[in-house]
Scaffold this motif. Structure first.
Motif, mmCIF file in Angstrom:
data_model
loop_
_atom_site.group_PDB
_atom_site.id
_atom_site.type_symbol
_atom_site.label_atom_id
_atom_site.label_comp_id
_atom_site.label_asym_id
_atom_site.label_seq_id
_atom_site.Cartn_x
_atom_site.Cartn_y
_atom_site.Cartn_z
ATOM 1 N N ALA A 26 -6.377 4.832 -6.559
ATOM 2 C CA ALA A 26 -6.861 4.633 -5.186
ATOM 3 C C ALA A 26 -5.819 3.928 -4.319
ATOM 4 O O ALA A 26 -5.670 4.238 -3.138
ATOM 5 C CB ALA A 26 -8.174 3.856 -5.193
ATOM 6 N N PHE A 30 -4.444 5.440 -0.809
ATOM 7 C CA PHE A 30 -4.503 4.662 0.430
ATOM 8 C C PHE A 30 -3.114 4.546 1.060
ATOM 9 O O PHE A 30 -2.955 4.770 2.264
ATOM 10 C CB PHE A 30 -5.084 3.271 0.153
ATOM 11 N N GLU A 80 -9.186 -1.815 5.489
ATOM 12 C CA GLU A 80 -9.406 -2.630 4.301
ATOM 13 C C GLU A 80 -8.599 -1.981 3.182
ATOM 14 O O GLU A 80 -8.970 -0.894 2.706
ATOM 15 C CB GLU A 80 -10.888 -2.673 3.956
ATOM 16 N N GLU A 82 -6.938 -0.164 0.290
ATOM 17 C CA GLU A 82 -7.440 0.578 -0.870
ATOM 18 C C GLU A 82 -8.924 0.910 -0.804
ATOM 19 O O GLU A 82 -9.483 1.423 -1.761
ATOM 20 C CB GLU A 82 -7.130 -0.178 -2.173
ATOM 21 N N ARG A 83 -9.580 0.645 0.318
ATOM 22 C CA ARG A 83 -11.020 0.905 0.415
ATOM 23 C C ARG A 83 -11.420 1.697 1.657
ATOM 24 O O ARG A 83 -12.212 2.622 1.560
ATOM 25 C CB ARG A 83 -11.795 -0.405 0.384
ATOM 26 N N GLN A 84 -10.908 1.322 2.832
ATOM 27 C CA GLN A 84 -11.433 1.914 4.060
ATOM 28 C C GLN A 84 -10.421 1.909 5.195
ATOM 29 O O GLN A 84 -9.619 0.992 5.330
ATOM 30 C CB GLN A 84 -12.670 1.123 4.496
ATOM 31 N N THR A 104 -12.935 6.667 3.461
ATOM 32 C CA THR A 104 -13.283 5.781 2.357
ATOM 33 C C THR A 104 -12.488 6.205 1.132
ATOM 34 O O THR A 104 -12.464 7.389 0.784
ATOM 35 C CB THR A 104 -14.797 5.856 2.059
ATOM 36 N N PHE A 105 -11.845 5.238 0.502
ATOM 37 C CA PHE A 105 -11.028 5.456 -0.686
ATOM 38 C C PHE A 105 -11.768 4.825 -1.869
ATOM 39 O O PHE A 105 -12.041 3.627 -1.857
ATOM 40 C CB PHE A 105 -9.648 4.814 -0.513
ATOM 41 N N GLU A 106 -12.093 5.641 -2.857
ATOM 42 C CA GLU A 106 -12.904 5.173 -3.979
ATOM 43 C C GLU A 106 -12.166 5.393 -5.294
ATOM 44 O O GLU A 106 -11.755 6.516 -5.604
ATOM 45 C CB GLU A 106 -14.216 5.960 -3.984
ATOM 46 N N ALA A 107 -12.008 4.322 -6.072
ATOM 47 C CA ALA A 107 -11.414 4.434 -7.399
ATOM 48 C C ALA A 107 -12.460 5.018 -8.343
ATOM 49 O O ALA A 107 -13.582 4.522 -8.422
ATOM 50 C CB ALA A 107 -10.961 3.069 -7.892
ATOM 51 N N SER A 113 -9.127 9.044 -8.052
ATOM 52 C CA SER A 113 -9.771 8.489 -6.860
ATOM 53 C C SER A 113 -10.372 9.606 -6.024
ATOM 54 O O SER A 113 -10.092 10.791 -6.231
ATOM 55 C CB SER A 113 -8.754 7.693 -6.038
#
Length: 154
Positions: A26, A30, A80, A82-84, A104-107, A113
């Motif tokens: 992820a 990102f 944010e 690695e997340r958003q 949205t980035f999701e591991a 990801s």
């Protein structure tokens, strides 16, 4: 070859949803969206400006075959790592106007990801204008390049 990126647009709605799973961490997925050199490679564009921070702006320019260039710009509203990423996105001169994008980035695992995007348009009609273009094919090809380029970095 079947598209790996899915684009879902519900009839009569002014939004669309894009989803793609990657064989990438992820953090790297990102980075591919906020580091100018990396983003330029997979998007096939010139990154003239990219302030990867809250209230930061971006400006991209892609050469058009036969001469000229197409510009894309917007503002980053939230970031944010690695997340958003929340941003506006506008293609200069396009009839469908600015969009609001929620990425949205999701591991899923250490080396896997998912990217989920919600894109909101001013109206369903404007969204439908974009979908009449080869948009889904183009984003799938771009995501294929993103996967290939980032795989070479791991």
């Amino acid at each position: 070859m079947k598209a790996q990126t899915t684009v879902h647009a519900e009839e009569g709605k002014q939004e669309l949803f894009i989803t793609r799973s990657f064989s990438l961490p992820a953090a790297l997925l990102f980075r591919a969206h906020v580091e100018p050199a990396l983003l330029a490679q997979w998007m096939g564009t010139n990154v003239l400006k990219l302030e990867a921070q809250r209230h930061g702006a971006f400006l991209f320019e892609t050469p058009i075959p036969g001469g000229g260039a197409q510009r894309f710009h917007g503002v980053i509203h939230a970031l944010e790592p690695e997340r958003q990423l929340i941003r506006t996105f506008e293609i200069e001169g396009a009839p469908f106007g600015p969009q609001l994008e929620f990425l949205t980035f999701e591991a899923l695992a250490p080396d896997a990801s998912r990217l989920s995007m919600q894109i909101v348009f001013r109206s369903a009609a404007l969204r439908d204008q974009l979908l009449q273009l080869p948009f889904a094919r183009g984003i799938d090809l771009a995501h294929n390049r993103l996967q290939a380029i980032c795989t070479s970095l791991t």
